[in-house]
Design a protein around this motif. Structure first.
Motif, short mmCIF file in Angstrom:
data_model
loop_
_atom_site.label_atom_id
_atom_site.label_comp_id
_atom_site.label_asym_id
_atom_site.label_seq_id
_atom_site.Cartn_x
_atom_site.Cartn_y
_atom_site.Cartn_z
N SER A 143 15.34 62.07 10.73
CA SER A 143 15.76 60.71 10.43
C SER A 143 17.18 60.50 10.95
N LEU A 144 17.60 59.23 10.99
CA LEU A 144 18.95 58.91 11.44
C LEU A 144 20.02 59.49 10.53
N VAL A 145 19.75 59.48 9.22
CA VAL A 145 20.72 60.04 8.27
C VAL A 145 20.87 61.54 8.51
N GLN A 146 19.76 62.22 8.71
CA GLN A 146 19.80 63.66 8.96
C GLN A 146 20.53 63.97 10.26
N LYS A 147 20.29 63.15 11.29
CA LYS A 147 20.85 63.40 12.61
C LYS A 147 22.35 63.10 12.66
N TRP A 148 22.74 61.93 12.16
CA TRP A 148 24.11 61.47 12.36
C TRP A 148 25.07 61.83 11.22
N PHE A 149 24.51 62.23 10.05
CA PHE A 149 25.38 62.55 8.93
C PHE A 149 25.24 64.00 8.48
N VAL A 150 24.03 64.44 8.16
CA VAL A 150 23.83 65.79 7.61
C VAL A 150 24.06 66.85 8.68
#
Length: 382
Positions: free
Chosen positions: A1-8
């Motif tokens: 997901s975008l959250v996983q890619k760009w934050f986590v």
């Protein structure tokens, strides 16, 4: 997901470090004085007179003002649906576990804290000498403000803010549930942090509660002066806004040991003690022999020395984090709660304070918490 890619999973980060200006307060005061002098110099005699007259008119209008309370919005229990009451009163059960770490009783509360762990440590104060009690409020307010062994106050503050939500230090006196004449006193040190920083939190807790590596009571005279004078000013101004609370505490000081100690540590006696500090420019003038730092250091030795006064510790958060970092805390066995005998009576006293308002309070001694009349009396008092 975008959250996983760009934050986590994003390896990039920026760390910002802000350093406080040690001369900020003096510069601010100098700028304000300069600005006021410039304004005053620019005014004519007629303009100065108009300022004085405007101030008089404002004061008169404030004194003669009548409040129209009917224009304020009101809310009653009839405005809240019964379903909302039921939801508010519903309490979800929590799971608690009890154990011992290094001889200290520990309570683990498994709660959905959204990745934050809360830690509290309770220390016994029963053995604290009577002569040190007036300095206890200063001890609780200054414990985290004077740095530690080899660490300046600024560096210690950065470490606490980097890994925790800060540390809270407070004193509590509790009356026995069955006897108003028996009370116990404890010191509570608490903090919170992200789950991954729990070991750092306990490391800082160990530093703050270490008699040898804790606060630098004798090394930060200038900062100690500033903090004490700031506290003195705050307490002096609080008499106007909290005068009734001070009067009530003073009236209750002759009824129970808890009332007497609470008044000594947070009432008029403490305010008067702190006002004496306003008479000196530096702590060394009022305290040439270093009584205040020595008293604070002695309190640390009594409360934290050897860990014998560490009664218990509480950790609340995700169960998977329980036990992590606890080995960094102080070792020692718990001490038995102390009790205080007390002899009081009804007295009438008058305390002169520099305000235009008189505050009057009358207090009655009632019954302990477990008495059958305790609940009705509590409701009547509301």
């Amino acid at each position: 997901s975008l959250v996983q890619k760009w934050f986590v999973d994003n390896p990039h980060k920026v760390t910002l470090t802000m350093d406080a200006d040690a001369d900020f307060n003096s510069k601010l005061e100098a700028e304000e004085a300069e600005r006021l002098e410039a304004i005053q110099a620019s005014l004519s005699d007629a303009e100065k007179l108009e300022v004085v007259e405007s101030t008089k008119r404002l004061k008169e209008s404030q004194e003669n003002m009548t409040e129209d309370l009917s224009c304020l919005p009101t809310l009653t229990s009839a405005d809240i649906p019964l379903k909302a009451w039921a939801q508010a009163l519903r309490v979800e059960p929590t799971t608690s576990e009890h154990g011992t770490v290094a001889g200290v009783p520990v309570q683990w509360d498994d709660q959905p804290t959204n990745g934050i762990t809360y830690v509290s440590a309770l220390f016994e104060l029963a053995d604290l000498p009577q002569r040190l009690l007036p300095y206890l409020p200063l001890f609780t307010s200054l414990l985290t403000e004077l740095g530690a062994a080899g660490v300046s106050p600024g560096e210690l503050t950065k470490r606490m803010k980097r890994t925790t939500g800060g540390f809270s230090v407070s004193h509590a006196t509790n009356t026995n549930l069955s006897d108003l004449d028996v009370s116990t006193s404890q010191l509570l040190v608490s903090s919170e942090c992200l789950d991954g920083n729990l070991e750092s939190l306990f490391e800082l807790l160990g530093v703050l509660t270490s008699p040898s590596e804790g606060p630098r009571w004798h090394d930060e005279t200038a900062r100690l002066t500033m903090l004490l004078k700031r506290r003195s000013a705050g307490l002096s101004s609080s008499i106007t806004s909290s005068g009734l609370s001070y009067a009530t505490a003073h009236a209750a000081s002759t009824l129970t040991p808890e009332g007497a100690l609470s008044n000594d540590l947070g009432g008029f006696p403490h305010v008067m003690m702190m006002q004496e500090l306003m008479m000196a420019e530096r702590v060394t003038e009022l305290d040439p022999h270093g009584v205040i730092p020595s008293a604070l250091e002695e309190i640390a030795q009594h409360v934290f020395g050897g860990g014998k006064n560490l009664l218990r510790c509480r950790v609340a958060g995700d169960k998977g984090m329980f036990g992590k970092g606890l080995k960094s805390s102080s070792e020692g066995a718990s001490a038995a709660p102390g009790s205080t005998s007390f002899e009081g009576g009804r007295v009438q006293t008058y305390v002169a304070v520099p305000t235009q308002t008189n505050y009057a309070a009358q207090v009655w001694r009632t019954v302990p918490y477990k008495h059958e009349d305790a609940a009705p009396l509590y409701l009547a008092g509301q």
